[in-house]
Structures are given as C-alpha cells and as structure tokens.
Design an enzyme around this catalytic site. Structure first.
Site, PDB file in Angstrom:
ATOM      1  N   LYS A 138      33.071  42.056  51.270  1.00  0.00           N
ATOM      2  CA  LYS A 138      31.586  41.173  51.030  1.00  0.00           C
ATOM      3  C   LYS A 138      32.539  39.663  52.083  1.00  0.00           C
ATOM      4  O   LYS A 138      33.511  39.898  51.590  1.00  0.00           O
ATOM      5  CB  LYS A 138      31.191  40.927  49.154  1.00  0.00           C
ATOM      6  CG  LYS A 138      33.670  40.112  48.408  1.00  0.00           C
ATOM      7  CD  LYS A 138      32.084  40.240  47.383  1.00  0.00           C
ATOM      8  CE  LYS A 138      33.497  39.319  46.223  1.00  0.00           C
ATOM      9  NZ  LYS A 138      33.698  38.371  46.647  1.00  0.00           N
ATOM     10  N   HIS A 168      34.997  45.794  44.440  1.00  0.00           N
ATOM     11  CA  HIS A 168      36.409  46.201  43.669  1.00  0.00           C
ATOM     12  C   HIS A 168      35.848  45.788  41.841  1.00  0.00           C
ATOM     13  O   HIS A 168      36.097  46.773  41.697  1.00  0.00           O
ATOM     14  CB  HIS A 168      37.641  46.017  44.107  1.00  0.00           C
ATOM     15  CG  HIS A 168      37.451  43.854  43.235  1.00  0.00           C
ATOM     16  ND1 HIS A 168      37.564  42.777  43.772  1.00  0.00           N
ATOM     17  CD2 HIS A 168      38.312  43.716  42.280  1.00  0.00           C
ATOM     18  CE1 HIS A 168      37.081  42.408  42.956  1.00  0.00           C
ATOM     19  NE2 HIS A 168      38.542  42.043  42.028  1.00  0.00           N
ATOM     20  N   LYS A 172      36.413  49.211  38.600  1.00  0.00           N
ATOM     21  CA  LYS A 172      36.615  48.557  37.240  1.00  0.00           C
ATOM     22  C   LYS A 172      36.981  49.903  36.432  1.00  0.00           C
ATOM     23  O   LYS A 172      36.244  49.844  36.183  1.00  0.00           O
ATOM     24  CB  LYS A 172      36.388  46.882  37.071  1.00  0.00           C
ATOM     25  CG  LYS A 172      37.382  46.348  38.183  1.00  0.00           C
ATOM     26  CD  LYS A 172      36.794  44.851  37.140  1.00  0.00           C
ATOM     27  CE  LYS A 172      36.806  43.830  38.006  1.00  0.00           C
ATOM     28  NZ  LYS A 172      38.693  43.840  37.768  1.00  0.00           N
ATOM     29  N   GLU A 206      37.614  32.789  35.367  1.00  0.00           N
ATOM     30  CA  GLU A 206      38.971  33.103  35.986  1.00  0.00           C
ATOM     31  C   GLU A 206      40.259  31.285  35.318  1.00  0.00           C
ATOM     32  O   GLU A 206      39.134  30.143  35.389  1.00  0.00           O
ATOM     33  CB  GLU A 206      39.514  33.352  36.870  1.00  0.00           C
ATOM     34  CG  GLU A 206      39.012  33.906  37.864  1.00  0.00           C
ATOM     35  CD  GLU A 206      38.462  34.566  39.258  1.00  0.00           C
ATOM     36  OE1 GLU A 206      39.782  34.843  39.410  1.00  0.00           O
ATOM     37  OE2 GLU A 206      37.555  34.522  40.436  1.00  0.00           O
ATOM     38  N   ASP A 225      30.303  33.946  45.643  1.00  0.00           N
ATOM     39  CA  ASP A 225      31.949  35.319  45.676  1.00  0.00           C
ATOM     40  C   ASP A 225      32.053  36.420  44.815  1.00  0.00           C
ATOM     41  O   ASP A 225      32.302  36.403  44.497  1.00  0.00           O
ATOM     42  CB  ASP A 225      32.918  33.501  45.287  1.00  0.00           C
ATOM     43  CG  ASP A 225      34.597  34.717  45.194  1.00  0.00           C
ATOM     44  OD1 ASP A 225      34.433  35.498  46.323  1.00  0.00           O
ATOM     45  OD2 ASP A 225      35.116  33.460  44.641  1.00  0.00           O
ATOM     46  N   HIS A 230      29.725  40.620  42.676  1.00  0.00           N
ATOM     47  CA  HIS A 230      30.332  41.978  41.400  1.00  0.00           C
ATOM     48  C   HIS A 230      28.931  41.254  39.396  1.00  0.00           C
ATOM     49  O   HIS A 230      29.262  42.859  39.392  1.00  0.00           O
ATOM     50  CB  HIS A 230      31.614  40.642  41.026  1.00  0.00           C
ATOM     51  CG  HIS A 230      32.459  41.093  42.206  1.00  0.00           C
ATOM     52  ND1 HIS A 230      33.160  41.913  43.132  1.00  0.00           N
ATOM     53  CD2 HIS A 230      33.169  39.819  41.894  1.00  0.00           C
ATOM     54  CE1 HIS A 230      33.419  41.498  43.882  1.00  0.00           C
ATOM     55  NE2 HIS A 230      33.838  40.125  43.501  1.00  0.00           N
ATOM     56  N   LYS A 328      35.723  28.768  38.124  1.00  0.00           N
ATOM     57  CA  LYS A 328      37.253  29.164  38.865  1.00  0.00           C
ATOM     58  C   LYS A 328      37.919  27.664  37.622  1.00  0.00           C
ATOM     59  O   LYS A 328      37.378  26.772  37.239  1.00  0.00           O
ATOM     60  CB  LYS A 328      37.568  29.399  39.774  1.00  0.00           C
ATOM     61  CG  LYS A 328      37.313  30.009  40.316  1.00  0.00           C
ATOM     62  CD  LYS A 328      37.989  30.162  41.593  1.00  0.00           C
ATOM     63  CE  LYS A 328      37.919  31.262  43.227  1.00  0.00           C
ATOM     64  NZ  LYS A 328      38.224  32.500  41.881  1.00  0.00           N
TER      65      LYS A 328
HETATM   66  C1  BG6 Z   1      37.539  38.025  44.222  1.00  0.00           C
HETATM   67  C2  BG6 Z   1      36.657  37.395  44.730  1.00  0.00           C
HETATM   68  O1  BG6 Z   1      36.402  39.872  44.876  1.00  0.00           O
HETATM   69  O2  BG6 Z   1      37.095  39.165  42.429  1.00  0.00           O
HETATM   70  C3  BG6 Z   1      37.835  35.861  43.642  1.00  0.00           C
HETATM   71  O3  BG6 Z   1      36.577  36.932  46.019  1.00  0.00           O
HETATM   72  C4  BG6 Z   1      38.058  36.707  42.645  1.00  0.00           C
HETATM   73  O4  BG6 Z   1      37.919  34.657  44.066  1.00  0.00           O
HETATM   74  C5  BG6 Z   1      38.747  38.092  42.498  1.00  0.00           C
HETATM   75  O5  BG6 Z   1      39.452  35.422  41.918  1.00  0.00           O
HETATM   76  C6  BG6 Z   1      38.302  38.453  40.610  1.00  0.00           C
HETATM   77  O6  BG6 Z   1      38.236  39.192  40.685  1.00  0.00           O
HETATM   78  P1  BG6 Z   1      39.037  40.126  39.037  1.00  0.00           P
HETATM   79  O7  BG6 Z   1      39.182  42.219  39.501  1.00  0.00           O
HETATM   80  O8  BG6 Z   1      40.446  39.611  39.034  1.00  0.00           O
HETATM   81  O9  BG6 Z   1      38.180  39.466  38.289  1.00  0.00           O
END
Ligand code: BG6
Length: 457
Positions: A138, A168, A172, A206, A225, A230, A328
C-alpha cells in the site's frame, strides 16, 4: 502452504520493510512450516553485495524465530542482484534468470509506490514468465481514479488472481479470528446486527511517533496510512455477511459487498477529525513536536491522528456508527475493536438500578477478548454491577507478514486485497481527503503522550 518450490524475488531488498517485516515474517513462516521450499533472491538499486545480503537474511530470519540451521541454509543459497527496476533490459534479463530455475515466480515490490508503478509499467512491455505473481504494498494509488489506473496497469501484466496487494492487517490472527468468533459460536452471530449493537469503534492508537519515517509519512498522514487501508478492511471483515466457505472468491466478494454499502456518516466529510502532535512525554522520553521532526514540512498540514465515522447501508447495520480512529504518539497503545450493545429491551420492575449495556472488546495486539456483562451486585440481589469476562488469546506463531507470504507463496490470494476493494476504499474516503485539503476541517493539536486533543473527549 505451498508444496512446490517457489522463487521469491524481493525488489527493494536493501530497504527497511524487507529487513524489519518481510524477512522476519518469512522466518516465522519457515519455523511453522519447515518443509517450505523458497528460493530467495534479493534485488536492489544500490549494490548491497551478496555477503551483506546473506548476513541480513540470516539475522532477520532468526529474528523471526527461524531455527538457526534453517536460517543458515537459506542464507547460504540466497542470491543478490543489483537491479534498476525501471530499466527494461535489466528487468528482462532478471526475469529470464529467475525463470531458468523453473519454479513459480513471485516479484515482491518492497519499494516506494511511484517506483513500483514505474516498474510495473516496464513489465507491461515485456513477455513475463507464465504464472508470474506480483506482490505490492500500500498505498494502492492516491485516490479512486489513480487506483483504477493502477489496477488497469496491473491486470494488463498478469490476471487479477496473480496480483497480491498486501495489507498486513489481514494477516493478523485476531482479525481473522473475528470470523471464527462470530460463525463458530452460537451466541454471537444472532446479535451481530443493528437491532442489538449500538455502535462499534475500530481503533489503532500507537505510542510510536514518526520514527524517522518523514519521507513516507509526511506525504501520507494517519488517514491514508492506517484508516484508508487497514481499518476500513477490518470494518468490512467485522460487518460482512456469512460466507458459504472460507475461500478467496467467497470471502473477497463479501468484503467488497460490505465496502460497497459503506459510506461516510450522513455523507458528511466534515464530521471527520484530524490533529497533529506537539512536544510531549511518552514512557519517560521526550517526543519532539511533529513539525520539528527532520524531513517534515509543516505547511503540508499532515495529521498524525485521524478519526472518521462510517455507516453501512444495509438492513443488518443501518443506523450503527462505526467510528474509526488511528494516531501516533498517543498515551494509549490500544489497538482493537470495541462493540457497544444496546440496553436490554425491558427490565422487570424491582431492580434498583439500570444494567449497564454489554460491551465486547477484541484486542488486536496483544490478542485479547473481554465481555462486559451485568451481574447481581455482591450481597445485593436487585442491584446490578458490571463483571468482565476476559481472556488472553494465544499469540499466533506466524507474524502477519508470514501469514500474507504464505498466501503469496502458495498462490492463494485469500488474504490479499482485491482490485475492486482498493477502489471502494478510496471511494469511501476521497470526500474526506478533499474536505481536508480545502481546509473545511480544522487541524487540531494534542500533546504527545496524551489521548488526543482534549476538546475531542
Ligand atoms: C503500517 C503503517 O502499515 O502499519 C505504520 O505504515 C504503522 O505507520 C503500522 O505503524 C502498524 O502496524 P501494527 O502491525 O504495528 O499495528
């Protein structure tokens, strides 16, 4: 898991994604399936050199928990090629070399989107090996129109079934468990609707700040992002209709089916919220103001926290707000789904207080589940109190990137994002991007380490 040997060529082998996520993910997959036969090739524009590449592969596989003999074996056979993916002759020679092994070939583009797009444009002019699979990261385009163009370009090179758009979050374990939880239990599916559920929140907060990623993040922001990809996909997986079977056609059809019914709450992009962090403390360390981070252009007004509410216009979900939020440098690192049920339709007289509505919290990382229920208060028959039933779910031994690679290596696109889904994701949020770039939604501020702007509470 693929029983056949597969050539996995990672383009962008010297980059952060390869080192931090792809190779460790592959390590977890190899540990879970030691029989997997992967012929690994790394390629990059800069001449990393074969020795350095082999060392990186070995380290990253071990980081993913791969037994060291297995990691050593793969590290000793992997090859490295210096390659300009935008050079047609170089790509032709590279593909011919890969094809020589006679295995199925995966080209994994661990590259910035603009470079990936140019490289796919180069492939369009070449005779690509039959069955070639393309894996891309992405963002898939920058808006509805460019996503359509990218999809046209990709499908002019290989058929849709051979395109693996990586998200990704679909790898999960808890996200996948949503389906098992709902369809494998008698008690959830009957209440999975607007009659019983009042609201749903899908959150990815995060504590991590920019972590040196200004080059990418300052051009993206939290909405693009995290939410555009996601979180909207998690929402679709939460809300979809019952699949007849867990195959890619059925599941991906139903994801798109749910996305097609998804719209901004009241069709109003200005109900979204955005904010940017200022200097603060997280876990005892000082996080600088976002705008003073190296590589950030404050005039871009990039948000580091975004919130959007969507609705799903079908009879199962009409009227239920799905609030999506991600940011973030926040004080909470909560990532998960919060489901708030409606109060009971009727409570017999005689109870002295209201029963708090049921709540369910599904934690994505760590993987947890908690259900809030009303029980008789201690020592008092007719007073309610809330009791929480909770469990930590066992952590999946395969990391999300390992799950995704498993599908790519075995040629099963179940956990990859289909082209029509990427277009829906943009269709839903394009009006928000427009409202933000027109300045119709203020950019608020929050202190790093807080829970977001105080006015939002
Ligand atoms: C990524 C983003 O796709 O996912 C990041 O680009 C983000 O900015 C990350 O930190 C979060 O993934 P996870 O698996 O840690 O929740």
């Amino acid at each position: 898991m693929s029983a056949e040997p597969v050539t996995l060529a990672i383009l962008g082998a010297s980059g952060d994604l390869t080192h931090r996520l792809l190779l460790p993910g592959l390590g977890t997959l190899l540990r879970a399936h030691p029989g997997l036969q992967v012929d690994l090739v790394g390629a990059a524009y800069d001449d990393l050199g074969e020795d350095a590449w082999r060392e990186r592969v070995g380290e990253a596989l071990v980081d993913g928990g791969c037994r060291s003999e297995q990691a050593r074996a793969l590290a000793s056979t992997t090859r490295f090629r210096q390659l300009d993916v935008t050079d047609a002759e170089a790509m032709r020679a590279f593909l011919a070399e890969l094809d020589g092994a006679g295995h199925a070939i995966v080209l994994y583009f661990a590259l910035p989107p603009a470079v990936t797009q140019r490289a796919i444009g180069v492939l369009q002019g070449l005779d690509v090996p039959p069955g070639l699979r393309l894996a891309i990261e992405k963002p898939f385009g920058t808006g509805l129109h460019s996503a359509q163009e990218l999809n046209d370009l990709l499908t002019s090179v290989v058929p849709e079934q051979q395109i693996f758009r990586v998200d990704h979050y679909l790898g999960k374990a808890t996200v996948l468990n949503l389906l098992g939880l709902r369809f494998g239990n008698r008690i959830f599916e009957p209440v999975w609707n607007a009659v019983n559920i009042e609201r749903v929140e899908i959150i990815a907060d995060e504590a991590l700040a920019l972590e040196g990623r200004a080059g990418y993040y300052d051009g993206a922001g939290a909405l693009k992002d995290m939410i555009q990809s996601h979180l909207l996909l998690v929402t679709a997986l939460f809300a979809l209709e019952e699949p007849a079977s867990m195959d890619e056609l059925e599941l991906r059809d139903l994801i798109v089916h749910a996305l097609r019914a998804m719209h901004l709450w009241e069709d109003d992009p200005t109900q979204s919220r955005r904010a940017r962090y200022t200097e603060g403390q997280i876990d005892g360390r000082t996080v600088p103001d976002y705008t003073s981070e190296e590589g950030v252009d404050p005039d871009r007004k990039t948000e580091t926290l975004a919130e959007v509410t969507v609705e799903i216009r079908n009879s199962r979900w009409a009227g239920v707000p799905f609030r999506l939020r991600s940011g973030k440098a926040l004080g909470s690192g909560f990532r998960g789904i919060v489901v708030k049920f409606r109060p009971v339709a009727h409570l017999p007289s005689g109870f002295r207080n209201e029963a708090a509505p049921n709540m369910m919290v599904i934690g994505i990382a760590p993987e947890t589940i908690a259900l809030g229920i009303a029980t008789n208060g201690e020592g008092s028959r007719w007073d309610f109190e809330q009791t929480t039933l909770s469990a930590n779910l066992s952590e999946s031994p395969v990391r999300p990137y390992g799950e995704i690679l498993d599908g790519i290596l075995s040629g099963d696109p179940l956990l990859s994002v289909r082209g029509d889904a990427t277009e829906e994701l943009w269709r839903i949020l394009d009006p928000v991007f427009e409202a933000w770039s027109d300045g119709r939604v203020p950019l608020d501020e929050y202190t790093a380490g807080s829970y977001g702007p105080t006015a939002w509470n």
